[in-house]
Design a protein around this motif. Structure first.
Motif, mmCIF file in Angstrom:
data_model
loop_
_atom_site.group_PDB
_atom_site.id
_atom_site.type_symbol
_atom_site.label_atom_id
_atom_site.label_comp_id
_atom_site.label_asym_id
_atom_site.label_seq_id
_atom_site.Cartn_x
_atom_site.Cartn_y
_atom_site.Cartn_z
ATOM 1 N N UNK A 132 0.830 -1.208 0.000
ATOM 2 C CA UNK A 132 0.000 0.000 0.000
ATOM 3 C C UNK A 132 0.863 1.257 0.000
ATOM 4 N N UNK A 133 2.035 1.217 0.658
ATOM 5 C CA UNK A 133 2.928 2.380 0.635
ATOM 6 C C UNK A 133 3.431 2.656 -0.777
ATOM 7 N N UNK A 134 3.713 1.599 -1.509
ATOM 8 C CA UNK A 134 4.200 1.756 -2.877
ATOM 9 C C UNK A 134 3.130 2.369 -3.772
ATOM 10 N N UNK A 135 1.884 1.954 -3.563
ATOM 11 C CA UNK A 135 0.778 2.497 -4.351
ATOM 12 C C UNK A 135 0.613 3.985 -4.060
ATOM 13 N N UNK A 136 0.636 4.352 -2.788
ATOM 14 C CA UNK A 136 0.472 5.768 -2.417
ATOM 15 C C UNK A 136 1.653 6.604 -2.880
ATOM 16 N N UNK A 137 2.861 6.043 -2.774
ATOM 17 C CA UNK A 137 4.048 6.787 -3.181
ATOM 18 C C UNK A 137 4.013 7.110 -4.670
ATOM 19 N N UNK A 138 3.601 6.150 -5.490
ATOM 20 C CA UNK A 138 3.532 6.386 -6.932
ATOM 21 C C UNK A 138 2.600 7.548 -7.251
ATOM 22 N N UNK A 139 1.495 7.625 -6.552
ATOM 23 C CA UNK A 139 0.538 8.709 -6.806
ATOM 24 C C UNK A 139 1.146 10.067 -6.497
ATOM 25 N N UNK A 140 2.132 10.104 -5.626
ATOM 26 C CA UNK A 140 2.770 11.373 -5.272
ATOM 27 C C UNK A 140 3.952 11.694 -6.173
ATOM 28 N N UNK A 141 4.843 10.719 -6.406
ATOM 29 C CA UNK A 141 6.069 11.065 -7.132
ATOM 30 C C UNK A 141 5.890 11.089 -8.648
ATOM 31 N N UNK A 188 3.381 12.405 -10.685
ATOM 32 C CA UNK A 188 3.119 13.743 -11.230
ATOM 33 C C UNK A 188 4.268 14.714 -10.995
ATOM 34 N N UNK A 189 5.022 14.527 -9.906
ATOM 35 C CA UNK A 189 6.163 15.403 -9.657
ATOM 36 C C UNK A 189 7.255 15.186 -10.698
ATOM 37 N N UNK A 190 7.520 13.919 -11.031
ATOM 38 C CA UNK A 190 8.517 13.632 -12.072
ATOM 39 C C UNK A 190 8.100 14.246 -13.402
ATOM 40 N N UNK A 191 6.823 14.115 -13.730
ATOM 41 C CA UNK A 191 6.339 14.683 -14.985
ATOM 42 C C UNK A 191 6.441 16.203 -14.977
ATOM 43 N N UNK A 192 6.106 16.821 -13.849
ATOM 44 C CA UNK A 192 6.227 18.274 -13.733
ATOM 45 C C UNK A 192 7.683 18.723 -13.871
ATOM 46 N N UNK A 193 8.601 17.859 -13.439
ATOM 47 C CA UNK A 193 10.024 18.177 -13.526
ATOM 48 C C UNK A 193 10.594 17.939 -14.926
ATOM 49 N N UNK A 194 9.745 17.514 -15.836
ATOM 50 C CA UNK A 194 10.178 17.362 -17.214
ATOM 51 C C UNK A 194 10.680 15.995 -17.602
ATOM 52 N N UNK A 195 10.470 14.985 -16.757
ATOM 53 C CA UNK A 195 10.908 13.643 -17.100
ATOM 54 C C UNK A 195 9.899 12.965 -18.011
ATOM 55 N N UNK A 196 10.415 12.211 -18.965
ATOM 56 C CA UNK A 196 9.589 11.386 -19.846
ATOM 57 C C UNK A 196 9.691 9.953 -19.336
ATOM 58 N N UNK A 197 8.588 9.419 -18.821
ATOM 59 C CA UNK A 197 8.572 8.059 -18.288
ATOM 60 C C UNK A 197 8.162 7.125 -19.421
ATOM 61 N N UNK A 198 9.049 6.214 -19.786
ATOM 62 C CA UNK A 198 8.829 5.408 -20.974
ATOM 63 C C UNK A 198 9.150 3.949 -20.705
ATOM 64 N N UNK A 199 8.979 3.131 -21.713
ATOM 65 C CA UNK A 199 9.372 1.723 -21.654
ATOM 66 C C UNK A 199 10.196 1.423 -22.894
ATOM 67 N N UNK A 200 11.080 0.439 -22.825
ATOM 68 C CA UNK A 200 11.896 0.105 -23.995
ATOM 69 C C UNK A 200 11.068 -0.613 -25.043
#
Length: 299
Positions: free
Chosen positions: A271-280, A282-294
């Motif tokens: 449950x901590x991992x699920x909640x953490x993802x919801x927080x970090x 959008x922050x990564x995206x706001x910081x300009x990171x492109x989250x992708x897969x190979x």
């Protein structure tokens, strides 16, 4: 073993963990140059792969530094990896697949690109929440699944396929591969390939050794089954349930171009991992990171 038993097996094996190895660099996914992933054990000549300095007790990692089945559009910034293992001509022709000696640890190239990975699932208690968040932000991730979990939750693998995620092989029962015979290692890998193909629609192209414990047999057998070995750069250590804020901090502190983040969606209370993802996320995206897969480029 099911769900929480994976965590029990992990803790038992960690008690006998050995010193962690380091790795070199190459490819679009690069081989890491930093130390091991923390408490993941290495034995029997294995290479335990990961990134960032960690404390022997498994303290916080200090970092350095699309899709199968129903395919979604691939953006120009999606990275591709030229296969070295058993794909294309190497898979069906007379050539033997080339085998890596170390796992891939990070994505290299231009741009602020990162990869999020989740191990040990799928678990119907936690995986849907992770998938919901990824869908909300239109982000793809990699899921390294255990066959015995996947066999009981094929609907979640089908959803991963439909939503553009990449599913990798994390063995059937999450054993320490360096303690197994070649026959057992092949069985763990191959049976998981079969259940992934049945539920996901394609055989996996990526493999991750449980505990980050790699040896020559794991690399060779993975290559024979057409899979590339992927480790990680930043370990959230979320399996220790350190608290949601700590997981968030580890990801945000470790964020950097090319980073591969390790988290878990099963093996205990996630449950901590699920909640953490919801927080970090959008922050990564706001910081300009492109989250992708190979995306694998066939020979």
């Amino acid at each position: 073993m099911k769900k929480d038993q994976l965590l029990t097996r992990r803790r038992v094996l960690l008690a006998g963990g050995a010193a962690l190895g380091a790795a070199g660099t190459a490819g679009l996914f690069a081989l890491g140059t930093t130390g091991g992933p923390g408490p993941e054990p290495s034995a029997g000549g294995a290479t335990a792969a990961g990134g960032g300095a960690t404390t022997p007790a498994g303290g916080a990692t200090a970092p350095t530094g699309g899709a199968p089945v129903r395919r979604l559009p691939v953006t120009p910034s999606t990275y591709r990896l030229q296969p070295l293992t058993g794909y294309g001509e190497a898979r069906t022709g007379p050539r033997r697949p080339r085998v890596r000696r170390e796992p891939l640890l990070r994505l290299s190239g231009r741009g602020r690109t990162m990869v999020l990975t989740f191990d040990d699932g799928p678990d119907p208690r936690y995986t849907p929440g992770i998938l919901d968040t990824l869908r909300e932000y239109d982000v793809r991730a990699m899921f390294f699944v255990c066959g015995e979990m996947a066999a009981d939750n094929k609907d979640l693998l089908a959803r991963m396929a439909d939503e553009g995620h990449v599913v990798g092989n994390h063995t059937w029962s999450h054993p320490l591969l360096t303690s197994l015979t070649r026959g057992r290692i092949r069985s763990e890998m191959e049976s998981t390939c079969d259940v992934i193909e049945d539920a996901y629609g394609e055989r996996p192209q990526w493999f991750r050794a449980p505990y980050g414990a790699w040896n020559r047999a794991a690399f060779q057998l993975g290559a024979e089954l057409g899979m590339e070995p992927l480790a990680w750069t930043v370990d959230t250590l979320d399996w220790t349930t350190p608290g949601t804020r700590t997981i968030i901090d580890r990801v945000e502190y470790g964020a950097a171009p090319g980073v591969v983040v390790l988290s878990h969606d099963a093996g205990g209370d996630r449950s901590q991992s699920v909640r953490a993802l919801r927080a970090y996320l959008p922050q990564l995206l706001d910081d300009g990171y492109h989250i992708t897969v190979p995306r694998r480029q066939y020979a």
